[in-house]
Design a protein around this motif. Structure first.
Motif, PDB file in Angstrom:
ATOM      1  N   PHE A   1       0.847  -1.189   0.000  1.00  0.00           N
ATOM      2  CA  PHE A   1       0.000   0.000   0.000  1.00  0.00           C
ATOM      3  C   PHE A   1       0.887   1.244   0.000  1.00  0.00           C
ATOM      4  O   PHE A   1       1.770   1.383   0.851  1.00  0.00           O
ATOM      5  N   VAL A   2       0.631   2.137  -0.962  1.00  0.00           N
ATOM      6  CA  VAL A   2       1.431   3.353  -1.118  1.00  0.00           C
ATOM      7  C   VAL A   2       0.527   4.566  -0.952  1.00  0.00           C
ATOM      8  O   VAL A   2      -0.545   4.651  -1.554  1.00  0.00           O
ATOM      9  N   ARG A   3       0.992   5.513  -0.148  1.00  0.00           N
ATOM     10  CA  ARG A   3       0.240   6.748   0.077  1.00  0.00           C
ATOM     11  C   ARG A   3       1.211   7.926   0.089  1.00  0.00           C
ATOM     12  O   ARG A   3       2.210   7.896   0.808  1.00  0.00           O
ATOM     13  N   SER A   4       0.923   8.937  -0.717  1.00  0.00           N
ATOM     14  CA  SER A   4       1.755  10.141  -0.777  1.00  0.00           C
ATOM     15  C   SER A   4       3.232   9.802  -0.963  1.00  0.00           C
ATOM     16  O   SER A   4       4.111  10.400  -0.349  1.00  0.00           O
ATOM     17  N   GLY A   5       3.488   8.815  -1.815  1.00  0.00           N
ATOM     18  CA  GLY A   5       4.855   8.471  -2.162  1.00  0.00           C
ATOM     19  C   GLY A   5       5.608   7.645  -1.137  1.00  0.00           C
ATOM     20  O   GLY A   5       6.812   7.446  -1.271  1.00  0.00           O
TER      21      GLY A   5
END
Length: 260
Positions: A215-219
């Motif tokens: 899971f990726v969020r804001s890089g």
């Protein structure tokens, strides 16, 4: 097989008199094992497509390393024919004036195959993706979305790569066609012993196809979890994405694409 270590990526922007750097990826580290399917999950703007370009060697990280089988991913000789990609926009992935035959011939010629070998391989590839030899002479405008994406997949596997990066490869297809393409990808993965990196915002499709999900969020990486243990995600972002997927599932029960 693939090792990503402490990768950062920024882009500069701004006007004529000043520029400002925007960091898109922050301290990204993970591995991809041989024969594994890794899902990279995130919303629009999360940095997942930027990461995809780095994993194909199209762009270079500002900091950190990406190594494919012990060599820098930026070394063209080390990745040519061994890494392939399938993108979301199948309409622009095939040259509009290329027949299916010509589109599939190009990567095979780069391998130095004879015309007879290429001819046999094209027929074999089309069968493997569920199309018959009559499609050889068709052009992109004559294909449905599912058929065009099958051709793109055939081209991606033509060089028998070690891994394929799939960037939103099913997101623009109808639900029933999405399911068919996911099934096809599973079959081809087993047949060729490849690995996949499956970039998507669709947690349902990822859960159906992948072994692990990142899971990726804001890089930044929120967490990496086994697809079999999705109920154990820890971050609030991952939990929110999972809950959203479950609500969609409840609203569309009975559809083939609803796999959670």
């Amino acid at each position: 097989m693939l090792t990503v270590n402490d990768v950062d990526k920024s882009y500069s922007g701004g006007g004529m008199f000043f520029s400002r750097s925007k960091q898109v990826l922050h301290n990204i580290s993970f591995t991809l094992d041989a024969g594994e399917i890794l899902g990279i999950i995130g919303e629009s703007g999360s940095g997942k497509s930027t990461l995809g370009r780095l994993l194909l060697g199209i762009e270079k990280p500002d900091r950190g390393t990406i190594q494919f089988e012990g060599r820098d991913i930026g070394e063209r000789a080390g990745r040519q024919g061994r890494i392939s990609a399938v993108f979301q926009d199948y309409t622009s992935s095939i040259h509009p004036y290329y027949s299916v035959e010509k589109a599939l011939t190009e990567p095979l010629k780069l391998q130095g195959r004879s015309n007879a070998e290429i001819n046999r391989k094209i027929n074999s590839l089309l069968r493997e993706v569920g199309l018959d030899s009559s499609y050889r002479k068709k052009y992109p405008h004559e294909l449905s979305g599912g058929q065009a994406q099958r051709v793109c997949i055939a081209r991606a596997v033509s060089t028998e790569p070690r891994y394929i990066l799939l960037d939103e490869a099913v997101s623009s297809l109808d639900a029933s066609v999405q399911f068919q393409i996911l099934e096809l990808l599973k079959k081809l993965k087993e047949a060729y012993g490849m690995s996949y990196i499956f970039i998507t915002h669709d947690i349902q499709a990822a859960a159906y196809l992948c072994d692990r999900m990142m899971f990726v969020r804001s890089g930044q990486i929120e967490e990496i979890v086994s697809a079999r243990r999705l109920n154990e995600v820890q971050s609030e972002y991952s939990k929110a994405m999972l809950q959203m997927a479950l609500r969609i599932t409840d609203g569309g029960a009975g559809k083939e694409s609803r796999i959670l």
